[in-house]
Design an enzyme around this catalytic site. Structure first.
Site, PDB file in Angstrom:
ATOM      1  N   ASP A  51     -29.648  94.076 -42.916  1.00 24.80           N
ATOM      2  CA  ASP A  51     -29.472  93.384 -44.348  1.00 24.80           C
ATOM      3  C   ASP A  51     -29.366  92.348 -44.425  1.00 24.80           C
ATOM      4  O   ASP A  51     -28.542  91.976 -44.033  1.00 24.80           O
ATOM      5  CB  ASP A  51     -29.474  94.622 -45.340  1.00 24.80           C
ATOM      6  CG  ASP A  51     -30.113  94.559 -46.299  1.00 24.80           C
ATOM      7  OD1 ASP A  51     -31.155  95.496 -46.388  1.00 24.80           O
ATOM      8  OD2 ASP A  51     -30.192  93.633 -47.344  1.00 24.80           O
ATOM      9  N   ASP A  77     -30.778  87.914 -41.501  1.00 24.97           N
ATOM     10  CA  ASP A  77     -32.004  87.609 -42.745  1.00 24.97           C
ATOM     11  C   ASP A  77     -33.366  87.593 -41.933  1.00 24.97           C
ATOM     12  O   ASP A  77     -33.292  86.463 -41.294  1.00 24.97           O
ATOM     13  CB  ASP A  77     -31.371  86.204 -43.527  1.00 24.97           C
ATOM     14  CG  ASP A  77     -32.631  85.692 -44.544  1.00 24.97           C
ATOM     15  OD1 ASP A  77     -33.725  86.042 -44.435  1.00 24.97           O
ATOM     16  OD2 ASP A  77     -32.667  84.339 -44.966  1.00 24.97           O
ATOM     17  N   VAL A  78     -33.957  88.204 -42.238  1.00 22.26           N
ATOM     18  CA  VAL A  78     -35.015  88.704 -41.392  1.00 22.26           C
ATOM     19  C   VAL A  78     -36.275  87.125 -41.538  1.00 22.26           C
ATOM     20  O   VAL A  78     -37.558  87.059 -40.530  1.00 22.26           O
ATOM     21  CB  VAL A  78     -36.664  89.241 -41.303  1.00 22.26           C
ATOM     22  CG1 VAL A  78     -35.765  90.945 -41.139  1.00 22.26           C
ATOM     23  CG2 VAL A  78     -37.086  89.248 -42.655  1.00 22.26           C
ATOM     24  N   ASN A 104     -39.531  96.572 -41.993  1.00 23.38           N
ATOM     25  CA  ASN A 104     -39.216  97.142 -43.083  1.00 23.38           C
ATOM     26  C   ASN A 104     -39.067  96.280 -44.253  1.00 23.38           C
ATOM     27  O   ASN A 104     -39.297  96.582 -45.686  1.00 23.38           O
ATOM     28  CB  ASN A 104     -38.633  98.315 -43.616  1.00 23.38           C
ATOM     29  CG  ASN A 104     -38.375  98.950 -44.625  1.00 23.38           C
ATOM     30  OD1 ASN A 104     -39.147  99.221 -45.232  1.00 23.38           O
ATOM     31  ND2 ASN A 104     -36.635  98.637 -45.028  1.00 23.38           N
ATOM     32  N   TYR A 177     -47.587  88.922 -51.982  1.00 19.14           N
ATOM     33  CA  TYR A 177     -47.063  90.263 -51.812  1.00 19.14           C
ATOM     34  C   TYR A 177     -49.060  91.061 -51.200  1.00 19.14           C
ATOM     35  O   TYR A 177     -48.602  91.479 -50.080  1.00 19.14           O
ATOM     36  CB  TYR A 177     -46.567  90.935 -52.832  1.00 19.14           C
ATOM     37  CG  TYR A 177     -45.901  92.857 -52.689  1.00 19.14           C
ATOM     38  CD1 TYR A 177     -45.076  92.668 -52.124  1.00 19.14           C
ATOM     39  CD2 TYR A 177     -46.445  93.354 -52.509  1.00 19.14           C
ATOM     40  CE1 TYR A 177     -44.326  93.916 -51.789  1.00 19.14           C
ATOM     41  CE2 TYR A 177     -46.432  95.225 -51.936  1.00 19.14           C
ATOM     42  CZ  TYR A 177     -45.072  95.049 -51.210  1.00 19.14           C
ATOM     43  OH  TYR A 177     -44.928  96.531 -50.982  1.00 19.14           O
ATOM     44  N   LYS A 181     -49.092  91.655 -47.129  1.00 21.52           N
ATOM     45  CA  LYS A 181     -49.012  92.929 -46.352  1.00 21.52           C
ATOM     46  C   LYS A 181     -50.467  93.893 -45.882  1.00 21.52           C
ATOM     47  O   LYS A 181     -50.849  94.176 -44.818  1.00 21.52           O
ATOM     48  CB  LYS A 181     -48.947  94.518 -47.730  1.00 21.52           C
ATOM     49  CG  LYS A 181     -47.988  94.414 -48.500  1.00 21.52           C
ATOM     50  CD  LYS A 181     -46.774  94.701 -47.517  1.00 21.52           C
ATOM     51  CE  LYS A 181     -45.425  94.910 -48.314  1.00 21.52           C
ATOM     52  NZ  LYS A 181     -44.058  95.255 -47.100  1.00 21.52           N
ATOM     53  N   THR A 212     -37.507 103.164 -56.360  1.00 25.60           N
ATOM     54  CA  THR A 212     -36.429 101.483 -54.974  1.00 25.60           C
ATOM     55  C   THR A 212     -35.955 100.752 -56.099  1.00 25.60           C
ATOM     56  O   THR A 212     -36.508 101.013 -57.239  1.00 25.60           O
ATOM     57  CB  THR A 212     -37.233 100.958 -53.806  1.00 25.60           C
ATOM     58  OG1 THR A 212     -38.344 100.257 -53.831  1.00 25.60           O
ATOM     59  CG2 THR A 212     -38.022 102.899 -52.719  1.00 25.60           C
TER      60      THR A 212
END
Ligand SMILES: NC(=O)c1ccc[n+]([C@@H]2O[C@H](COP(=O)([O-])OP(=O)(O)OC[C@H]3O[C@@H](n4cnc5c(N)ncnc54)[C@H](O)[C@@H]3O)[C@@H](O)[C@H]2O)c1
Length: 287
Positions: A51, A77-78, A104, A177, A181, A212
């Site tokens: 994460d 950090d992706v 994810n 977003y 996606k 979440t």
């Protein structure tokens, strides 16, 4: 309550045996990533939680370790392809061959159609870049690193967290977003074709509304909660643990013939042909 039949445990173990798999989860300090990490560890996998938030990451990994589970943590950090490559190489050095990767990590930054700043002509370019860097590019870098680890060994499972918002328009989330996606859904299909001859499976999970921290911690505005109640046939938000069955299934031998799929877990939301028309009523928009 009746006892389980004598065959129950053996059958479940055979289908869902992920013991000693090396599993990597991105965005694992919170929400869906943490729930995925938890179920895999509870079923005996060695799970590396990664994460961008080191404090939350340590807290999450410690909780799992304190429960006697095989949980490890690495900050990642992706959005940085170099970091993703480095961390995956380190995981293979320290833990061995990677079996399952949950790509994810994701954020929900940016206005939605209910706000002025979320309209097409005013959507912030900074928010666009931020979301695309994490929700699309971050997923792609993660899938690349996973493929590098899995293709030569001719085995593995890559599971991407997409969204119902990648499969239709959703006024409640923003342009970046929605675009990211939708893009990852098709990345999953292309990668499934690419990797199928090598026995590597690639699938997407498309969640509906889950409780979440994605919109920030704390309670959501009442109109947002209410909108989802109206557009989700089961009439509620899901809790993170409700992702665990599907996550475990896709990582396990039970899914040995499952690849290139997109699996909704949305309380029936996608079964509606479109969002409730009320969601588009002008008087709900803040001016
Ligand atoms: N919660 C929902 O309703 C919902 C619905 C559909 C899809 N999703 C997707 O589920 C995934 C997980 O989100 P969540 O709802 O659990 O949110 P969350 O905010 O609870 O967890 C997301 C985690 O990702 C981490 N993260 C953020 N940026 C990162 C980066 N650059 N590199 C690595 N980690 C990073 C955060 O620190 C956090 O721990 C996301 O991809 C999200 O888009 C969530």
């Amino acid at each position: 309550m009746n006892d389980f039949p004598s065959t129950f445990h053996a059958a479940v173990q055979r289908m869902f045996d992920v013991r000693d798999q090396v599993v990597v989860v991105t965005g694992a300090a919170s929400g869906l990533g943490l729930a995925m990490a938890e179920i895999m560890a509870e079923c005996g996998a060695r799970v590396v939680l990664t994460d961008v938030n080191p404090a939350a990451l340590e807290g999450a990994a410690n909780r799992l370790r304190n429960a006697g589970l095989q949980a490890f943590s690495m900050e990642l950090d992706v959005a940085s392809a170099e970091q993703v490559d480095r961390v995956f190489e380190r995981i293979e050095r320290e833990h061995g061959a990677i079996n399952t990767v949950f790509a994810n990590a994701g954020i929900g930054t940016g206005g939605n159609l209910w706000s002025k700043e979320g309209k097409l002509e005013s959507f912030s370019r900074d928010d666009w870049k931020k979301v695309i860097a994490i929700n699309l590019e971050g997923v792609f870098w993660t899938m690349q690193a996973a493929a590098r680890a899995m293709r030569p060994r001719r085995a593995g499972s890559i599971i991407v967290t997409a969204s119902t918002a990648g499969l239709r328009a959703e006024p409640i989330v923003g342009y970046a977003y929605i675009a990211a996606k939708a893009a990852v859904v098709n990345l999953v299909r292309q990668a499934a074709l690419d990797l199928a001859p090598f026995g590597v499976r690639v699938n997407a999970i498309a969640p509906g509304p889950f409780n979440t921290n994605i919109g920030g911690p704390g309670p959501r505005p009442a109109h947002v909660v209410e909108a989802f109640h109206r557009t989700v046939p089961l009439g509620r938000w899901a809790e993170p643990h409700e992702i665990q069955g599907l996550a475990l299934f896709l990582a396990s031998p039970a899914a040995s013939f499952v690849t290139g799929g997109v699996y909704a877990i949305d309380g029936g939301a996608l079964a509606l042909s479109q969002c409730d028309a009320q969601d588009l009523e002008q008087d709900q928009w803040s001016e």
